[in-house]
Design an enzyme around this catalytic site. Structure first.
Site, PDB file in Angstrom:
ATOM      1  N   GLU A 108       5.255   2.090   7.754  1.00  0.00           N
ATOM      2  CA  GLU A 108       5.281   2.286   6.310  1.00  0.00           C
ATOM      3  C   GLU A 108       5.206   0.913   5.648  1.00  0.00           C
ATOM      4  O   GLU A 108       5.963   0.010   6.007  1.00  0.00           O
ATOM      5  CB  GLU A 108       6.575   3.000   5.892  1.00  0.00           C
ATOM      6  CG  GLU A 108       6.697   3.214   4.387  1.00  0.00           C
ATOM      7  CD  GLU A 108       7.908   4.064   3.992  1.00  0.00           C
ATOM      8  OE1 GLU A 108       8.853   4.165   4.824  1.00  0.00           O
ATOM      9  OE2 GLU A 108       7.909   4.605   2.879  1.00  0.00           O
ATOM     10  N   GLU A 130      11.147   6.209  -6.625  1.00  0.00           N
ATOM     11  CA  GLU A 130      12.129   6.995  -5.889  1.00  0.00           C
ATOM     12  C   GLU A 130      13.402   7.032  -6.728  1.00  0.00           C
ATOM     13  O   GLU A 130      14.003   5.987  -6.992  1.00  0.00           O
ATOM     14  CB  GLU A 130      12.429   6.364  -4.529  1.00  0.00           C
ATOM     15  CG  GLU A 130      11.296   6.534  -3.530  1.00  0.00           C
ATOM     16  CD  GLU A 130      11.616   5.901  -2.185  1.00  0.00           C
ATOM     17  OE1 GLU A 130      11.613   6.610  -1.175  1.00  0.00           O
ATOM     18  OE2 GLU A 130      11.863   4.684  -2.146  1.00  0.00           O
TER      19      GLU A 130
END
Ligand SMILES: *[C@@H]1O[C@H](CO)[C@@H](O)[C@H](O)[C@H]1NC(C)=O
Ligand SMILES: *[C@@H]1O[C@H](CO)[C@@H](O)[C@H](O)[C@H]1NC(C)=O
Length: 255
Positions: free
Chosen positions: A145, A236
């Site tokens: 990631e 987020e």
């Protein structure tokens, strides 16, 4: 961090503002339910409330705000209460593209402009990219990631294997200075390039391929074995709000 299981995207029928007779332009339906989904102009939006199980209350609605040149605009309002250390939701837009090996990608030019109307919440604002040896891997995780954090609020941290919480390095990539954090989320190796404290980037233009080039040279990232799976930008959300996240332009290409 994981944007979570994105496989149960609910399709939301959206009217694209055709003007017929005396009807005025119909506003697109807001995406408020879990995994409500919309694609437009080569991008997709997902109202991904993957961590809602740790919220004691709250809600989130995401809106497609139209095309901007070859990119899009979108926004989201959210409020979440509950465990301050867990992600409740991931609000994002993702570029739709044909998966390719990172070594076969020449450039990843992108521009983004964003804002939040409040600061007293816990959230990041970040690009998120997964890669995998499997070109058909689900788009909710990968072997690697790559995150690029343009801001963070409320003292949250990226995934790190540093016991002191300090970054692995301070690096200059794509013309900006970053604190690089490395760590594992399960078996997935996570690289987070994070803006130094107090220097948010509200308007960002870069070739994201330069981050992969850095990882290849300095972290042995195996670019000729890894397919790029997703190319997303968003926020987020942990706790706080009501707040509004506005992306007035997000453009990203895979060349
Ligand atoms: C995830 O990946 C698939 C391709 O495997 C794609 O069709 C889908 O739109 C992607 N996005 C979401 C939000 O599920
Ligand atoms: C920010 O936007 C949210 C959602 O529209 C709103 O409820 C809130 O009052 C706004 N806050 C400020 C300080 O403008």
């Amino acid at each position: 961090m994981l944007p979570g299981v994105a496989t149960l995207a609910a399709l939301v029928a959206v009217s694209h503002g055709a003007i017929t007779g005396t009807r005025t332009t119909a506003a697109a339906a807001a995406l408020c339910s879990q995994y409500a989904y919309q694609s437009a102009n080569g991008y997709e939006l997902l109202n991904n409330l993957w961590g809602i199980g740790t919220a004691t209350s709250g809600s989130q609605c995401t809106n497609y705000d139209g095309p901007v040149n070859s990119g899009i605009a979108f926004s989201s309002t959210w409020t979440w209460q509950g465990d301050q250390n867990t992600v409740k939701s991931y609000i994002y837009a993702g570029r739709q593209f044909t998966r390719k090996k990172v070594s076969e990608i020449r450039s990843l030019p992108t521009t983004v402009q964003w804002s939040y109307n409040t600061t007293n919440h816990r959230a990041n604002v970040a690009y998120d990219i997964f890669t995998s040896t499997d070109p058909n891997h689900a788009n909710s995780s990968g072997d690697f990631e790559l995150m690029i954090w343009l801001e963070r609020y409320g003292g949250i941290w990226p995934i790190t294997d540093s016991s002191t919480g300090s970054p692995a390095a301070s690096v200059k990539v794509a013309g900006y200075t970053w604190d690089l954090f490395t760590g594992y989320n399960g078996a997935m190796r996570v690289y987070s390039f994070v803006v130094p404290k107090g220097s948010p980037i509200y308007s960002f233009t870069a070739d994201v391929k330069e981050f992969f080039n850095y990882l290849k040279t300095n972290q042995n990232f195996p670019e000729s074995q890894q397919y790029m799976l997703i190319y997303q930008f968003g926020t987020e959300a942990f706790v706080g709000g009501p707040t509004k996240f506005t992306v007035s332009k997000f453009q990203a290409d895979v060349n």
